[in-house]
Enzyme design. Structure first.
Site, mmCIF file in Angstrom:
data_model
loop_
_atom_site.group_PDB
_atom_site.id
_atom_site.type_symbol
_atom_site.label_atom_id
_atom_site.label_comp_id
_atom_site.label_asym_id
_atom_site.label_seq_id
_atom_site.Cartn_x
_atom_site.Cartn_y
_atom_site.Cartn_z
ATOM 1 N N GLY A 65 25.571 30.163 48.300
ATOM 2 C CA GLY A 65 26.387 30.496 47.132
ATOM 3 C C GLY A 65 27.379 29.358 46.960
ATOM 4 N N ALA A 66 27.171 28.573 45.892
ATOM 5 C CA ALA A 66 28.076 27.440 45.637
ATOM 6 C C ALA A 66 29.040 27.785 44.510
ATOM 7 C CB ALA A 66 27.257 26.195 45.300
ATOM 8 N N VAL B 15 33.809 31.146 45.597
ATOM 9 C CA VAL B 15 34.172 31.274 47.011
ATOM 10 C C VAL B 15 33.433 30.248 47.877
ATOM 11 C CG1 VAL B 15 34.224 32.824 49.005
ATOM 12 C CG2 VAL B 15 34.690 33.728 46.732
ATOM 13 N N GLY B 16 32.147 30.065 47.617
ATOM 14 C CA GLY B 16 31.355 29.127 48.425
ATOM 15 C C GLY B 16 31.909 27.712 48.351
ATOM 16 N N ASP C 209 22.404 27.109 46.537
ATOM 17 C CA ASP C 209 22.544 28.065 45.435
ATOM 18 C C ASP C 209 21.181 28.240 44.778
ATOM 19 O OD1 ASP C 209 25.345 29.153 43.950
ATOM 20 O OD2 ASP C 209 23.538 29.264 42.706
ATOM 21 N N ARG D 232 34.506 47.118 44.657
ATOM 22 C CA ARG D 232 33.555 46.250 45.360
ATOM 23 C C ARG D 232 32.240 46.989 45.610
ATOM 24 N NH1 ARG D 232 38.584 45.668 47.853
ATOM 25 N NH2 ARG D 232 39.446 43.570 47.994
ATOM 26 N N ASN E 186 23.823 42.972 45.060
ATOM 27 C CA ASN E 186 24.097 42.081 46.199
ATOM 28 C C ASN E 186 23.277 42.389 47.453
ATOM 29 O OD1 ASN E 186 25.776 40.703 44.567
ATOM 30 N ND2 ASN E 186 27.690 41.290 45.549
ATOM 31 N N VAL F 150 30.326 37.351 53.551
ATOM 32 C CA VAL F 150 31.458 37.412 52.622
ATOM 33 C C VAL F 150 31.128 38.308 51.414
ATOM 34 C CG1 VAL F 150 32.994 36.028 51.147
ATOM 35 C CG2 VAL F 150 32.206 35.104 53.331
ATOM 36 N N SER F 151 29.866 38.265 50.964
ATOM 37 C CA SER F 151 29.478 39.001 49.752
ATOM 38 C C SER F 151 29.868 40.472 49.866
ATOM 39 C CB SER F 151 27.956 38.901 49.546
ATOM 40 O OG SER F 151 27.537 37.561 49.622
ATOM 41 N N ASP G 236 42.696 39.847 54.154
ATOM 42 C CA ASP G 236 43.620 40.962 53.883
ATOM 43 C C ASP G 236 44.911 40.795 54.678
ATOM 44 O OD1 ASP G 236 41.580 41.940 52.302
ATOM 45 O OD2 ASP G 236 40.727 43.165 53.898
ATOM 46 N N ARG H 69 47.088 38.356 52.895
ATOM 47 C CA ARG H 69 47.741 39.010 51.742
ATOM 48 C C ARG H 69 48.864 39.928 52.217
ATOM 49 N NH1 ARG H 69 42.107 40.129 48.552
ATOM 50 N NH2 ARG H 69 42.010 38.094 47.545
ATOM 51 N N HIS I 57 37.224 46.721 54.158
ATOM 52 C CA HIS I 57 37.636 45.767 53.122
ATOM 53 C C HIS I 57 37.380 46.439 51.770
ATOM 54 C CE1 HIS I 57 38.549 42.014 51.191
ATOM 55 N NE2 HIS I 57 37.354 41.955 50.634
HETATM 56 N N1 NAD Z 1 34.749 39.411 51.767
HETATM 57 C C1 NAD Z 1 35.721 38.929 51.004
HETATM 58 O O1 NAD Z 1 36.887 38.930 51.405
HETATM 59 C C2 NAD Z 1 35.408 38.340 49.651
HETATM 60 C C3 NAD Z 1 36.355 37.544 48.991
HETATM 61 C C4 NAD Z 1 36.040 37.007 47.754
HETATM 62 C C5 NAD Z 1 34.782 37.239 47.188
HETATM 63 N N2 NAD Z 1 33.891 38.006 47.857
HETATM 64 C C6 NAD Z 1 32.548 38.232 47.331
HETATM 65 O O2 NAD Z 1 31.832 36.995 47.423
HETATM 66 C C7 NAD Z 1 30.786 36.985 46.450
HETATM 67 C C8 NAD Z 1 30.827 35.681 45.669
HETATM 68 O O3 NAD Z 1 31.977 35.626 44.856
HETATM 69 P P1 NAD Z 1 32.239 34.346 43.910
HETATM 70 O O4 NAD Z 1 33.515 34.559 43.244
HETATM 71 O O5 NAD Z 1 31.976 33.094 44.660
HETATM 72 O O6 NAD Z 1 31.050 34.538 42.843
HETATM 73 P P2 NAD Z 1 30.362 33.387 41.960
HETATM 74 O O7 NAD Z 1 29.603 34.081 40.883
HETATM 75 O O8 NAD Z 1 31.368 32.359 41.581
HETATM 76 O O9 NAD Z 1 29.351 32.692 42.970
HETATM 77 C C9 NAD Z 1 28.245 33.348 43.507
HETATM 78 C C10 NAD Z 1 27.115 32.342 43.583
HETATM 79 O O10 NAD Z 1 26.004 32.945 44.260
HETATM 80 C C11 NAD Z 1 24.841 32.358 43.686
HETATM 81 N N3 NAD Z 1 23.660 33.162 44.021
HETATM 82 C C12 NAD Z 1 23.255 34.329 43.497
HETATM 83 N N4 NAD Z 1 22.111 34.726 44.080
HETATM 84 C C13 NAD Z 1 21.795 33.792 44.994
HETATM 85 C C14 NAD Z 1 20.743 33.636 45.918
HETATM 86 N N5 NAD Z 1 19.772 34.542 46.021
HETATM 87 N N6 NAD Z 1 20.733 32.536 46.691
HETATM 88 C C15 NAD Z 1 21.707 31.609 46.613
HETATM 89 N N7 NAD Z 1 22.733 31.697 45.753
HETATM 90 C C16 NAD Z 1 22.777 32.781 44.967
HETATM 91 C C17 NAD Z 1 25.154 32.308 42.198
HETATM 92 O O11 NAD Z 1 24.298 31.423 41.502
HETATM 93 C C18 NAD Z 1 26.601 31.872 42.216
HETATM 94 O O12 NAD Z 1 26.729 30.469 42.103
HETATM 95 C C19 NAD Z 1 31.015 38.242 45.605
HETATM 96 O O13 NAD Z 1 30.155 39.280 46.037
HETATM 97 C C20 NAD Z 1 32.458 38.607 45.874
HETATM 98 O O14 NAD Z 1 32.717 39.974 45.663
HETATM 99 C C21 NAD Z 1 34.189 38.562 49.069
HETATM 100 O O1 LMR Z 2 38.433 41.739 45.335
HETATM 101 C C1 LMR Z 2 37.259 41.370 45.361
HETATM 102 O O2 LMR Z 2 36.363 41.954 44.749
HETATM 103 C C2 LMR Z 2 36.898 40.112 46.086
HETATM 104 C C3 LMR Z 2 37.356 40.076 47.501
HETATM 105 O O3 LMR Z 2 36.841 41.132 48.245
HETATM 106 C C4 LMR Z 2 38.836 39.962 47.632
HETATM 107 O O4 LMR Z 2 39.437 40.785 48.337
HETATM 108 O O5 LMR Z 2 39.414 39.022 47.037
#
Ligand code: NAD
Ligand code: LMR
Length: 308
Positions: free
Chosen positions: A7-8, A11-12, A32, A88, A95, A118-119, A148, A151, A175
């Protein structure tokens, strides 16, 4: 040390940037599914190397997992983020399939890998990786508590009118907007319990704002946050890469710890070269124990929607 970030997106790319800036890794591979996207992000980031003074090599690939072979650590950020008003948990339908496929590809090319999930919904996605990857449990770590807790410290410092470096604190359990458990009883300002400085209303404010920290940012940004999530992942990757044995709250598979089994939930753990070196048992108040159990019940319900 080779690290793959799947995932680029927001977050990536932020993870890759912070990891590179800290200069502890030889190579970061971004993957990605969107044609050319990871390659573009990698090139853009590499063009910051001379400006920011790092030597980490960042490359990108559109879905060619052979390029990830031999990764020590892989971070899964692929999938959709929530939009304002969503939870979420609502992301599970899309996802789960993505995380399952990505995990299989990662393990095929890097059978010894340590995976950081992370997802979202993260606790359930970490559970899914446990059930499908075949990796030992110390090699699967969900990222939530590190973010968290950051924060929580931000909100504590705000209420205390102190610098953030004065405060310490930790968030455990789920989370999620309702299942986070900021441990106010253990939070301190320079070793002094914050409860000595904050009245009931301030304590409540800190706890509530911490729990909805992700939702607050999602409302402001129109999508979920990325800087603090990326930084939190980079701290975890560095703890593994440099065998720091840092205590970080992470979502881990529990087998009796905190009275829970067959579930991934946020608990303090020592993170080092093997991934999870040890889960740390801390004493919770009776109220905290009840909240931990409630969070577990809610996560278990979401886990029930998974199809393996
Ligand atoms: N755990 C945490 O604390 C936390 C924090 C922030 C975001 N997140 C989660 O992280 C995830 C990504 O968030 P984001 O803001 O980067 O989203 P984003 O849409 O900016 O990026 C996600 C990327 O994943 C790529 N993708 C989708 N399917 C794919 C696959 N099969 N293989 C490879 N790449 C693929 C997309 O093309 C996209 O570029 C979300 O599910 C979000 O809820 C979790
Ligand atoms: O809030 C979200 O959906 C993304 C992530 O889990 C966060 O806490 O920033």
């Amino acid at each position: 040390m080779k690290v793959t970030v799947v995932g680029a997106g927001a977050v990536g790319a932020s993870c890759a940037e912070y990891i590179a800036m800290k200069n502890f890794c030889s190579e970061v591979v971004l993957v990605d599914i969107k044609e050319g996207f990871a390659e573009g992000k990698a090139m853009d980031l590499m063009q910051t190397a001379s400006l920011n003074g790092f030597d980490t090599k960042i490359t990108g690939t559109t879905g060619d997992y052979s390029k990830t072979a031999g990764s020590h650590v892989a971070v899964i950020t692929s999938g959709i983020p929530r939009k304002p008003g969503m939870t979420r948990e609502e992301l599970i339908g899309i996802n789960a399939g993505i995380v399952k496929d990505v995990t299989a590809n990662l393990v095929k090319h890097s059978p010894e890998v340590i995976i950081i999930v992370v997802s979202n919904p993260m606790d359930t996605m970490a559970y899914l990786v446990h059930k499908t990857s075949g990796l030992p449990k110390h090699k699967i770590i969900g990222m939530g508590g590190a973010l968290d807790s950051a924060r929580f410290k931000y909100r504590l410092a705000e209420a205390l009118e102190s610098p953030i470096s004065d405060v310490d604190g930790m968030v455990i359990a789920a989370h999620s907007d309702t299942g986070m458990l900021p441990l106010l009883s253990k939070a301190t300002r320079n070793g002094v319990p914050v409860t000595e400085f904050l009245d009931d209303e301030q304590q409540k404010y800190v706890i509530e704002e911490t729990k909805v920290g992700g939702a607050t940012l999602t409302k402001l940004l129109g999508t979920s946050a990325w800087y603090a999530p990326g930084a939190a992942v980079s701290v975890m990757v560095q703890a593994i890469a440099c065998d720091q044995k840092k205590m970080i709250p992470c979502s881990l598979m529990l087998e009796g710890e905190y009275n829970q089994s067959d579930i991934c939930l946020g608990v303090p753990a020592i993170i080092g070269k093997n991934g999870v070196e040890k889960i740390v048992n801390i004493t919770l108040t009776v109220e905290e124990q009840l909240k931990f159990a409630e969070a577990a019940k809610a996560v278990r319900e979401v886990n029930g929607d998974l199809k393996f």
